[in-house]
Design a protein around this motif. Sequence first.
Motif, PDB file in Angstrom:
ATOM      1  N   UNK A  94       0.846  -1.184   0.000  1.00 17.89           N
ATOM      2  CA  UNK A  94       0.000   0.000   0.000  1.00 17.89           C
ATOM      3  C   UNK A  94       0.883   1.236   0.000  1.00 17.89           C
ATOM      4  N   UNK A  95       0.717   2.082  -0.993  1.00 14.89           N
ATOM      5  CA  UNK A  95       1.560   3.265  -1.137  1.00 14.89           C
ATOM      6  C   UNK A  95       1.329   4.220   0.032  1.00 14.89           C
ATOM      7  N   UNK A  96       2.427   4.640   0.667  1.00 11.70           N
ATOM      8  CA  UNK A  96       2.372   5.577   1.773  1.00 11.70           C
ATOM      9  C   UNK A  96       2.836   6.956   1.301  1.00 11.70           C
ATOM     10  N   UNK A  97       2.427   7.979   2.024  1.00  9.90           N
ATOM     11  CA  UNK A  97       2.895   9.338   1.706  1.00  9.90           C
ATOM     12  C   UNK A  97       4.416   9.373   1.742  1.00  9.90           C
ATOM     13  N   UNK A  98       5.015   9.871   0.679  1.00 15.29           N
ATOM     14  CA  UNK A  98       6.474   9.938   0.613  1.00 15.29           C
ATOM     15  C   UNK A  98       7.110   8.780  -0.129  1.00 15.29           C
ATOM     16  N   UNK A  99       6.333   7.715  -0.403  1.00 18.09           N
ATOM     17  CA  UNK A  99       6.867   6.586  -1.165  1.00 18.09           C
ATOM     18  C   UNK A  99       7.220   7.018  -2.579  1.00 18.09           C
ATOM     19  N   UNK A 100       8.276   6.452  -3.115  1.00 19.72           N
ATOM     20  CA  UNK A 100       8.639   6.628  -4.520  1.00 19.72           C
ATOM     21  C   UNK A 100       8.887   5.245  -5.113  1.00 19.72           C
TER      22      UNK A 100
END
Length: 329
Positions: A29-35
């Motif tokens: 699950x993509x989190x804030x700040x993930x790239x």
Amino acid sequence: MKKLILSLIFAALLLGNSTSYAQSYLMHTVQTGDTYTSIAKEYNTSIDSIRSLNNISEYNLNSGSLIKIKPIKDQKTISIKIDGKVVYTDQNPYIENSRTFVPIRFISENLGADVSWDEDSQEAILEYEDKNIKLPVYSSTATINESTVYLDAPVNIYNARTFVPVRFVAEAFSCSVNWDSYNYVVDIQTKGYIPSHENTVKPNVPSYSSEDLYWLSRLVEAESQGEPYEGKLAVANVIINRKNSELFPNSIKGVIFDDNYGIQYTPVANGRIYNTPSDASIQATKQALEGHNNISTCLYFLNPRKSTNNWIVWHRSYYKTIQNHDFYL
């Protein structure tokens, strides 16, 4: 508009019967700040592989979205057994943060729970006997009879189905759950189920080999000498959690001597892994191998006063401290 879309998705969850035969995946699950770079590094894969697997053409990542990382080992598909019988989901389960997720309609129907949808709060509600479970979509928290419970990965939408952690739901309904990490089978036994004599298995008491006890007790001794019994038990469970995780080798010895990103444990490098363990370390190891877990799904531990590598602190979620060790999910 978002509420309308979620409501339509949930209706499809309840009524749809399309079947997918694709293998199960390790998901994130993509989190804030993930790239793409940080995700690829975390899972030891490539940016191109992630984008190709998900048919993604753009470079932006949306926080909260669920993406495929890679198929699980050997292209296997996760199976679910309830009371000794294999049952089939209309969408294949996936793994996130070492937890197996299944469609909520599947688990509710097979365990005899009622499922409904609260449009205002955007949450699924499961009711079974005296239990009321609320599972907000995209959230890593749930409630059981109004008590908040933290999940190891968020409830999410995948292939037009709402997916929930199968162990959490089953255990909330007083079922026992065992995980066969070799065959990728979740084995659920309902509280009223009596296994036949030839298939009798003690719930949550996995068998272990003398090799498992030998190496794990030595790692526990070397890493937690001077630590309280609770700390020794926690260290043992981190190794077991790694063995059961898609991200690490699937044997105790393999995890301890894993050098994929460099030697993982100092005692392997300095030779202390070969020292004879204390009675306390052996007992803690046996308890961990028999299913006594005091550290949830933690995969990492460190002594912050000695550690010179901050990767764990920066990239993993802190869980708790036991004397000199900090444990991370």
